[in-house]
Design a protein around this motif. Structure first.
Motif: not given
Lengths: 337, 459
Positions: B191-196
């Protein structure tokens, strides 16, 4: 030297820095409380404000650092301490907020009653916050925080003789440390009258610390026997060193050798702080949980050490630059607009 | 001891569902409050460096004066952010010790790294404020760069930890303990790419629109000098440029959630029936297992989520009743976020049109009125977005592994802490606004700043 030990030492270094830097800021707040009536205390309060203004925020970073390293490296200990001791820790957190807010607001306030109100809040929270941190330490050291979630009593874990001793000692040490720093600052700032005012009271604070520490030995013998045993056996050299440094700083203060006072007072605090873990090593949560049982997995400890090492490599040169810039500012150069 | 125990019983009694609500509300309040400051801490340094660089290029003194004023404002906000960040690290332990006790070692790494980034931001902010007229303009601009970079990095790292709560990887759970922890895998979870990305762009928008909004209010009062114009145009341009980008990133986030947390997307869209050709529902209210009075765009959800009209979108019927998020809240928050984003897009387009035609702001006073509110809209969108993320993850704290009810501190009396914290945040808000208003008088007030002659304590 295993990884868990390294993380433990790094974390305790963070605690030490927090005590030396933020502790002195708390102490300065306590001096604010003792500075006398509004009119005569005004120059003292202004001086205190000037001394801690530029640094007090940055000094709080160390607390966050300690919390993060503790919950990463020793998750179970963090959970046990936080859940059992949530009342004093909540109050300490609130004290930190109240203090910062009041400090910022007093700087901006123009009316006397406002300055009194915020000054009062600032000074009071400066005394209460270190007391609660000391009480937390006393609760852990006397074995009142068992592993697990909220297993200890939420009241007696911080309302007990050892906690009271820890709290009072924490406040006194902060006061003394701040007094020692402020004497030096006042002399450098060309205010020998202020330095003299702080000096007399710092000497009194030191005398009180001596009395409390002596009484404290009896309290520990009665209330926290394992800690007493550790302090009088394994940690005895460190304990004696703290007495020596404390006495030395007292003598130096008497002869007004302020730059040396600062160093001796710092060393005294460092030895007090390292005496406690040394006395109960390898136990982390008395009576029985050792640091090895509480430690996270190797992969986590290694990653934490890597991040901290990289952080130190980045932070030390930048910090050195900041300090050199400020020193240059002290030696003259026009003030910023 | 009898009286003592009786008094203790008054405050306590066993931990209750009310305590869980108190803990959740307290966390929501602290996070919601901190997010606004964090957005400013991420976005404003970039604005400050940008405007100082413009000043260097043009040699215009107005730019430099703005940069100094913003730096002071950052000083105040940064101090407040440091305090509220401290409180949050306490609250993670005080309110959710069960989660931290079990998973603390898994998600500690991004927090430790964030500590480093925060520290560097603090140091360079100090240098920036301190060397204002003491070094060459070029060197001074360079001192501002690490402030901007570490601000964005902080946001990235903290959101990594939140992303892990949505897509927990990097460990195996066995018998109430975690084993085989790989902290780097946990940190760089799916989930890191879209959340950050979504959060950092949001931070730039909040900072840009809020700062521009302050100057728009000034212009409405009749202060149309050059400083006000520049103070409006530079932040507004930056935020307006990020608005269409944010809508594209939002679409990418929706597609990622469709893959990673279909139950969350179902709650955000109030989709009760699993279907191909799922409609996009706008507005309406949820009662029972139906969404009433909503506007439906046929098949649009399938198209958005999977790129074709026949994509099957999972509905809430595949989620056991006990594992469902509160649909009404999540759906409302989602619609609120999207509507705010499109309102800001329209406002940005208006500005772009007028700039392209006349190299000037729109002449209408309505533009300034809307621009004055644009910062509030951006904040509302951010808070709503976090509501979708956090409430949409319920009843889980660690998605699929640990329920929020099991993460909370079992000690009684948490509501008392909540009451205290609520009071404190009210006071803190008043203080910040008051100090920021004083900034307009150009008195030095940032706590890191020297008064008259710098008397920093040499430590």
């Amino acid at each position: 030297m295993d990884l868990a030990q390294i993380v433990l030492i790094v974390m305790w270094a963070g605690v030490t820095l927090y005590a030396l830097l933020a502790g002195a800021d708390f102490g300065a707040g306590a001096w604010d409380l003792l500075a006398g009536r509004s009119r005569e205390g005004m120059p003292r309060r202004e001086f205190i404000e000037r001394a801690i203004g530029p640094v007090w925020e940055a000094n709080h970073v160390w607390l966050i650092f300690v919390l993060v390293v503790l919950w990463t490296g020793f998750s179970g200990v963090f959970a046990a301490v936080m859940s059992t001791l949530y009342i004093p820790l909540t109050l300490a957190a609130l004290g930190i907020i109240a203090r910062g807010t009041a400090f910022a607001f007093r700087k901006a306030a123009r009316k006397l009653w406002q300055q009194r109100l915020f000054g009062g809040a600032f000074a009071l929270s400066s005394v209460l916050t270190p007391y609660f941190f000391g009480a937390v330490a006393g609760g852990i050291a006397s074995g009142r925080v068992p592993p697990g979630l909220a297993r200890g009593s939420i009241f007696t874990s911080w309302l007990n003789p050892t906690s009271a001793l820890g709290g009072v000692l924490a406040v006194l040490v902060c006061v003394y440390l701040a007094g020692a720093y402020l004497c030096g600052d006042a002399t450098q700032g060309g205010r020998p009258d202020l330095a003299e005012w702080f000096r007399v009271r710092a000497l009194a604070a030191a005398a009180v610390i001596g009395v409390v520490a002596l009484g404290g030995i009896a309290i520990l013998w009665w209330d926290a026997r394992p800690l007493y045993e550790g302090l009088t056996h394994r940690a005895l050299p460190v304990l004696l060193a703290s007495v020596v440094f404390g006495a030395a700083s007292l003598v130096l203060l008497w002869y007004r050798l302020y730059s040396l006072v600062r160093a001796a007072a710092m060393l005294g605090v460092i030895t007090i702080l390292w005496g406690w873990p040394l006395a109960q090593y390898p136990v982390m949560l008395p009576p029985a949980l050792t640091y090895r049982q509480a430690a996270a997995e190797m992969s986590v400890l290694a990653a934490t050490i890597i991040v901290i090492a990289v952080g130190v490599l980045l932070i030390v040169p930048s910090m050195a630059w900041l300090i050199s810039v400020q020193r240059r500012g002290l030696r003259g150069g026009e003030p910023p607009p | 001891m009898g009286t003592w125990q009786w008094a203790a019983g008054l405050v306590t009694g066993p931990a209750s569902p009310e305590d869980l609500i108190a803990a959740r509300t307290q966390m929501a309040l602290s996070l919601g409050w901190h997010i606004i400051l964090a957005c400013l801490g991420v976005g404003m340094p970039t604005l400050m460096v940008l405007i100082e660089w413009r000043g260097l290029r043009t040699g215009d003194e107005a730019y430099r004066r703005l940069a100094l004023q913003w730096a002071k404002a950052i000083g105040v906000l940064f101090a407040a952010g440091a305090v509220s960040g401290t409180i949050l690290s306490f609250e993670l332990g005080l309110l959710w010790p069960a989660m931290m006790g079990m998973y603390g070692q898994v998600i500690g790494l991004p927090f430790a790294a964030e500590g480093v980034a925060f520290f560097i931001e603090a140091i360079f902010l100090g240098i920036y404020l301190y060397t204002w007229n003491r070094v060459s303009p070029k060197a001074h601009l360079l001192a501002g760069l690490p402030v901007a970079i570490s601000g964005a990095l902080s946001a990235f790292l903290v959101v990594c930890a939140n992303a892990w709560m949505n897509t927990p990887v990097g460990f195996t759970a066995a018998g109430g303990r975690v084993r085989q922890v790989s902290p780097w895998r946990a940190m760089f979870n799916p989930a890191v790419p879209h959340e950050t990305l979504h959060m950092i762009v949001a931070a730039f928008m909040v900072a840009g629109f809020l700062v521009a909004g302050v100057y728009a209010m000034g212009m409405l009062r009749g202060n149309t000098d050059r400083r006000h114009r520049l103070g409006f145009v530079v932040p507004f341009t930056l935020a307006a440029a990020f608005t269409p980008i944010q809508i594209i990133v939002g679409d990418y986030s929706g597609k990622s959630i469709h893959e990673l947390q279909p139950a969350k997307l179902a709650a955000a869209e109030a989709l009760f029936r699993t279907q191909a050709g799922a409609p996009l529902s706008i507005g309406g209210f949820v009662s029972g297992d139906r969404l009433h009075y909503s506007i439906e765009v046929p098949k649009a959800l399938s198209l958005l989520a999977g790129g074709s009209f026949d994509t099957v979108v999972q509905g809430l019927d595949r989620v056991p009743r006990a594992d469902r998020a509160p649909v009404g809240i999540v759906h409302f928050a989602f619609d609120l976020m999207v509507s705010m984003a499109f309102a800001l897009l329209l406002l940005s387009a208006w500005f772009a049109w007028s700039w392209w035609r006349r190299r000037d702001l729109p002449r209408s006073r309505w533009f300034l009125r809307f621009a004055a509110l644009s910062g509030v809209a951006a904040v509302v969108a951010t808070e709503a977005g976090w509501t979708v993320t956090e409430v949409g993850r319920q009843p889980w704290t660690v998605y699929g592994h640990m329920r929020t009810a099991d993460a909370v501190n079992p000690a009684p009396g948490l509501w008392a802490g909540f009451a205290l914290v609520l009071l404190v945040y009210l006071v803190l808000t008043v203080v910040i606004l008051y100090v920021l208003r004083l900034l307009r008088t150009e008195r030095p007030v940032a706590p890191q700043e020297p008064e008259e002659l710098p008397q920093a304590r040499a430590r």
